[in-house]
Design an enzyme around this catalytic site. Structure first.
Site, PDB file in Angstrom:
ATOM      1  N   SER A   4      -9.463  -6.446 -18.235  1.00  0.00           N
ATOM      2  CA  SER A   4      -9.830  -7.450 -19.199  1.00  0.00           C
ATOM      3  C   SER A   4      -8.665  -8.179 -19.855  1.00  0.00           C
ATOM      4  O   SER A   4      -8.879  -9.170 -20.556  1.00  0.00           O
ATOM      5  CB  SER A   4     -10.674  -6.807 -20.308  1.00  0.00           C
ATOM      6  OG  SER A   4      -9.887  -5.859 -21.023  1.00  0.00           O
ATOM      7  N   LYS A  26      -2.707  -9.659 -26.787  1.00  0.00           N
ATOM      8  CA  LYS A  26      -4.140  -9.738 -26.471  1.00  0.00           C
ATOM      9  C   LYS A  26      -4.939  -9.842 -27.775  1.00  0.00           C
ATOM     10  O   LYS A  26      -4.596  -9.181 -28.774  1.00  0.00           O
ATOM     11  CB  LYS A  26      -4.542  -8.482 -25.690  1.00  0.00           C
ATOM     12  CG  LYS A  26      -5.946  -8.469 -25.138  1.00  0.00           C
ATOM     13  CD  LYS A  26      -6.156  -7.204 -24.278  1.00  0.00           C
ATOM     14  CE  LYS A  26      -7.543  -7.119 -23.680  1.00  0.00           C
ATOM     15  NZ  LYS A  26      -7.730  -5.922 -22.847  1.00  0.00           N
ATOM     16  N   SER A  59      -7.537  -2.091 -17.649  1.00  0.00           N
ATOM     17  CA  SER A  59      -7.447  -3.480 -18.094  1.00  0.00           C
ATOM     18  C   SER A  59      -6.053  -4.077 -18.190  1.00  0.00           C
ATOM     19  O   SER A  59      -5.920  -5.293 -18.315  1.00  0.00           O
ATOM     20  CB  SER A  59      -8.125  -3.643 -19.444  1.00  0.00           C
ATOM     21  OG  SER A  59      -9.501  -3.800 -19.238  1.00  0.00           O
TER      22      SER A  59
HETATM   23  N1  GLN Z   1     -13.217  -2.558 -16.607  1.00  0.00           N
HETATM   24  C1  GLN Z   1     -13.320  -1.432 -17.494  1.00  0.00           C
HETATM   25  C2  GLN Z   1     -14.473  -1.609 -18.442  1.00  0.00           C
HETATM   26  O1  GLN Z   1     -15.056  -2.650 -18.424  1.00  0.00           O
HETATM   27  C3  GLN Z   1     -12.014  -1.210 -18.206  1.00  0.00           C
HETATM   28  C4  GLN Z   1     -11.851  -2.019 -19.412  1.00  0.00           C
HETATM   29  C5  GLN Z   1     -10.551  -1.805 -20.099  1.00  0.00           C
HETATM   30  O2  GLN Z   1      -9.658  -1.127 -19.592  1.00  0.00           O
HETATM   31  N2  GLN Z   1     -10.472  -2.349 -21.310  1.00  0.00           N
HETATM   32  O3  GLN Z   1     -14.784  -0.709 -19.165  1.00  0.00           O
END
Ligand code: GLN
Length: 524
Positions: free
Chosen positions: A171, A76, A195
């Site tokens: 994400s 990532k 994510s």
């Molecule tokens: N969807 C969550 C956020 O936007 C989790 C993001 C993540 O785990 N990086 O904070």
């Protein structure tokens, strides 16, 4: 070859059925064929071929560095990679070439893994759909699968790939798509509120969030330091265990990693479920949970019960506060973390410099998208002296209550918890953005965020295809540092449900059918 698991392809390499260079080339070819999915921000073709060449030389000398030697992987784009642009899908970090590798990246490379590229994400990993990065949205490979097409042809008389595409979750949507679309055999994601598990769930692969502190965060560009963990995305639970074993352990560069020796992750061949107690949290019957997800959840609970496991209903009473609590804590840590990007020390620097204040303001306006700016504003508000106790301190207390809920359940003899990962199968992009996509994003995390606040390990396992032929996955949650037990139970579930492999039309043809993409949406 590309559809094999990491363990299988590793064996194929050692048996000489394919060489590391051939394997790498095939993956790179497939990256090109599936470019429209937008899984990768940077494809490290030359480096990958060089690394594959080195693996090939080791193989011809009869040497091997272990199960990852010669295996194509992806990372990532919020993990630092030496000399390779690391952007967090943000204008703020365009052109940033870190001088070092994140510890987990270094560990993979030390084992001979071949880095195919850096994967797409929501800007600074804030999101649940991989639609909010500056390189444009990631598309779900299942939306192009033979299975999905056939279903659409039956139900809606064909489909239009341009307007009908399906979100990939986020994400770490690029990392999930990279593995699911067969361009690599494992990838790194990050997991702060879900994510890794969320996109793995939507892409029909395994997504592991290890116990907080088991893996080093050094070089992972922080979102919420107290919740971030590197995540592992693979095609099987067994593969996730292989990668976890390599990545785990103390790192002097991350003071939150646990000290002392770690036990080797080595999943036992068999598991006697008579000794396992599976908890079903009643609060996870959340509003908006789809009927299909609910019925898969019940089916899995039944499978466990039939195999002799004790299946019990449990209560995690503070679940209802989890989204609000996470939002406050996340924003507060984001506001503090993002303060470093001021145009002087780090990141993009605006040309507007009529005053220092004007430069700071325009740097941050130009560098961050509105999701990031929104969280910074909220976080700074929560951290104001007059608000601190009311928001930040209160949220910390609620976080403790959420963690205590889990501790009580595990103390009562429960070994793992079984829950959904997401409310439903993946939405079509047009449907997702039609609603308020930020609220929708937050709701998406209801089953995953509490686990980050408690620091526990959890894994997403695909269990079935929905009526639209999109993956439905379930989550297993374990006790802290019981990652091996968690994976052992997860592998049992995986073996029972026999989730189907993704099939692409014309997979072996030179060119896959490439839908045209509206590139004006990509603000690069
Ligand atoms: N969807 C969550 C956020 O936007 C989790 C993001 C993540 O785990 N990086 O904070």
């Amino acid at each position: 070859m590309l559809g094999l698991t990491l363990r299988e392809v590793s064996l194929a390499l050692r048996e000489g059925k394919i060489s590391p260079k051939q394997l790498c080339q095939r993956c790179l070819d497939f990256v090109k064929k599936t470019r429209f999915l937008n899984a990768y921000i940077t494809v490290t073709e030359d480096l990958a071929l060089e690394q594959a060449e080195k693996a090939e030389k080791r193989f011809t000398r009869g040497e091997s560095l272990g199960p990852l030697d010669g295996i194509p992987i992806a990372v990532k784009d919020n993990f630092s990679t030496a000399g390779i642009e690391t952007t967090c899908a943000s204008h703020m970090l365009r052109g940033y070439n870190p001088p070092f590798n994140a510890t987990v990246v270094q560990k993979l490379l030390d084992q001979g893994a071949v880095l195919i590229g850096k994967t797409n994400l929501d800007e600074f990993a804030m999101g649940s759909a991989s639609i909010d990065g500056v390189f444009g949205p990631v598309r779900n490979p299942w939306g192009y699968s033979t299975q999905y097409r056939d279903k659409c042809a039956q139900t809606s008389g064909g489909r239009n790939p341009d307007s009908d595409w399906v979100i990939t979750g986020g994400s770490s949507g690029g990392s999930a798509t990279a593995v699911a679309s067969l361009t690599c055999f494992a990838s790194l994601g990050s997991d702060t509120g879900g994510s890794t598990r969320n996109p793995a769930a939507h892409c029909g692969i395994v997504g592991l969030k290890p116990t907080y502190g088991l893996l080093s965060r050094h070089g992972l560009i922080p979102l919420v330091n107290s919740m971030d963990v590197p995540g592992i995305l693979t095609r099987s639970v067994d593969d996730a265990a292989i990668v976890l074993d390599i990545l785990q352990g103390y790192d002097a560069k991350d003071s939150t990693t646990v000290q002392g020796p770690v036990t080797q992750i080595n999943l036992p061949a068999d598991i006697d479920l008579k000794n396992i107690c599976v908890g079903i949290p009643k609060e996870y019957h959340a509003p908006g949970l789809s009927g299909e997800t609910l019925s898969q959840w019940s089916r899995a609970a039944e499978l466990f019960a039939q195999a002799g496991a004790q299946v019990v209903s449990v209560s995690l009473p503070h679940t209802q506060h989890s989204i609000v609590c996470y939002s406050v804590l996340c924003a507060a840590e984001v506001a503090s973390n993002m303060a470093r990007f001021d145009g002087l020390e780090y990141g993009h620097c605006s040309k507007i410099n009529s005053s220092t204040e004007a430069m700071f303001a325009s740097t941050r306006h130009e560098g961050f998208n509105d999701v990031v700016r929104g969280r910074i504003l909220c976080g700074n508000y929560f951290l104001l002296k007059k608000n601190y106790d009311q928001y930040f301190v209160k949220a910390q207390k609620v976080r403790r209550l959420i963690a205590n809920d889990f501790a009580k359940v595990f103390d009562s003899g429960v070994d793992v918890l079984l829950t959904p990962v997401t409310l439903s199968d993946a939405a079509r992009y047009t449907d997702f953005v039609q609603e308020d996509s930020r609220t929708r994003s937050a709701q998406e995390d209801i089953f995953t965020q509490p686990i980050n606040m408690a620091g526990l390990p959890a894994v997403s396992v695909p269990v079935a295809l929905s009526s639209k032929s999109l993956p439905i996955s379930l989550q297993l949650i374990g006790q802290a540092f019981q990652d091996q037990k968690l994976l052992t139970v997860a592998r049992w579930l995986e073996q029972q449900v026999k989730f189907p492999a993704i099939e692409f039309p014309h997979m072996n043809d030179h060119l896959m059918e490439v839908p045209t993409m509206n590139t004006s949406a990509i603000a690069v």
